[in-house]
Design a protein around this motif. Structure first.
Motif: not given
Lengths: 289, 289
Positions: B11-20, B56-59, B253-261
């Protein structure tokens, strides 16, 4: 259930499920719970489907490659059946086995005012798959006979003329490189009732429920008659119908997977060759930074 | 690799990967092989992704249900990156984890003559996802700055004006219920060379190879500069960019999955309630044949 439970090679499903063009169809006496080609029940079907999934994914990728390389070939899966017969389930569980880049799914509800102002095939044409794609129609131009007839939306002369129109139009598609896979998902009135009740028992499924579905169920015999006529009159050698007994979801998904694998394998899709000098490109790439 | 190897909650991937937004970006000094949020390598990433897939499938299904029930919400995943950076791989391996009925993928190559006769956003608008859908853009309106600039297709004043146009247009999308997920897949020049060579070594991959890709590689620094400017100037609070190091496919693939979730969970998508009387419908259904 082990491999020995496989009574029939899945490559025979097309033969088992195809409605022979020119022959009569009697939906009332056709089992909705049968499992042609599978003797081992759910576990055998799931095991066979797991074997078929990578074959289907490979075939889809070949088709996509052909389309990207100038080929005209494409697939159109037409799904018809009563509410809850599993059209959405096939889209999800069968087409979900391949690369989504190669799949386009279109649903056809009641036509809009703009659509009604055009010929009935206008909105259908607009959603045809591009070369290399597998298109899925969740309902289709067949609603323009079946629903129109049962709900008496247009005079009989109008929908009566559509059987021949559709046959001619589909023949044109096939001539243009479309592999047409027309699937009728056949369920019983009891199964339909159970599935509708299940939607009412689960708040995460309320959105799938439409009170109009119950009204449609009241006209079950009229729908069966209308479907039967379509299966009889619009099954052609170029574009036959496949009748899939669909009371068992596991059979339905296995059967449609198997149909697609067999029909695509018969296309002998070859990987496109290089239209460039492979060795020269390697040298150029290796010399570059 | 066991669960204890998870150094960071996904759940922290968005923070880790977002360009401010508003901060500078230096692509040259940004690692393409890093794996933020994963300390256990490939097996840890695959394990985490397997946990995320059903979420992700549920969302996705909730989003679809909301769209079917009158909601305006939809998702647009914009994928940018050099050739071979894995835009197609993300479509296949990340979006392939959900129901294909809820996904529409559009690719944008060089514009056609008709497209060039319109404003550059015309063909983009035409492919926007409908409510309830996850749309994926494999390349996008950003090519109308990046490719146009590097290949000098239009005067600088034309593409210079597009940064602001895009920012305003994207703000309008967000206001209209679009969750914009802009992903830059960052690979190294060496990885790109390896992947292109691999295509030349495998006859089943010739169709993916285009000699023009080598010409584009020759302009690598110019492309990196053009991407960097887009990441800096078109990252906004409403629609930030995420930079995904993409030399490792398993990380990508993990990172984009995690971003979307994470981003979809933050939408708090609720199952739509019934707009009918549930008990009355049950009674009506039970009373019917």
């Amino acid at each position: 259930m082990g491999k020995h439970s496989r009574a029939v090679d899945p490559a025979q499903l097309t033969d088992l499920l195809r409605l022979e063009p020119g022959h009569g169809v009697d939906l009332l006496s056709t089992s909705t719970g049968a499992t042609p080609g599978i003797s081992g029940g759910k576990s055998a079907a799931r095991e066979l489907q797991a074997d078929l999934a990578p074959r289907l994914a490979d075939l889809q990728e070949r088709l996509y490659a052909v389309g990207r390389s100038g080929g005209r070939q494409r697939v159109l899966v037409v799904l018809q059946g009563m509410d809850t017969s599993g059209k959405g389930g096939v889209s999800r569980h069968v087409l979900g086995q391949v690369d989504p880049q190669g799949v386009t799914i279109a649903g056809f509800g009641a036509p809009t005012e703009e659509e009604r102002a055009h010929d009935f095939l206008w909105r259908i044409e607009a959603k045809l798959p591009r070369p290399g794609q597998i298109g899925v129609f969740d309902r289709s131009h067949y609603e323009d006979i079946v629903a129109v007839r049962v709900h008496e939306l247009l005079p009989p002369a109008v929908w009566e003329a559509r059987y021949d129109r559709i046959n001619e139009w589909e023949a044109g598609l096939v001539a243009d490189g479309v592999l047409l896979v027309k699937v009728f998902l056949h369920i019983s009135r009891e199964t339909s009732k159970k599935r509708l009740l299940a939607r009412l028992d689960d708040p995460t499924k309320f959105w799938k429920y439409n009170p109009g579905d119950v009204d449609d169920r009241a006209k079950w015999p009229a729908f069966q008659q209308a479907y039967q006529d379509v299966l009889e009159r619009c099954g052609t050698d170029a574009a036959p119908w496949y009748l899939v007994p669909a009371d068992h979801k596991w059979y339905r998904d296995f059967a449609v997977t198997s149909l697609l694998v067999e029909l695509l394998e018969a296309q002998h899709l070859e990987w496109p060759g290089a239209d460039f000098d492979v060795e020269a490109e390697k040298a150029r790439l290796l010399a570059a930074e």
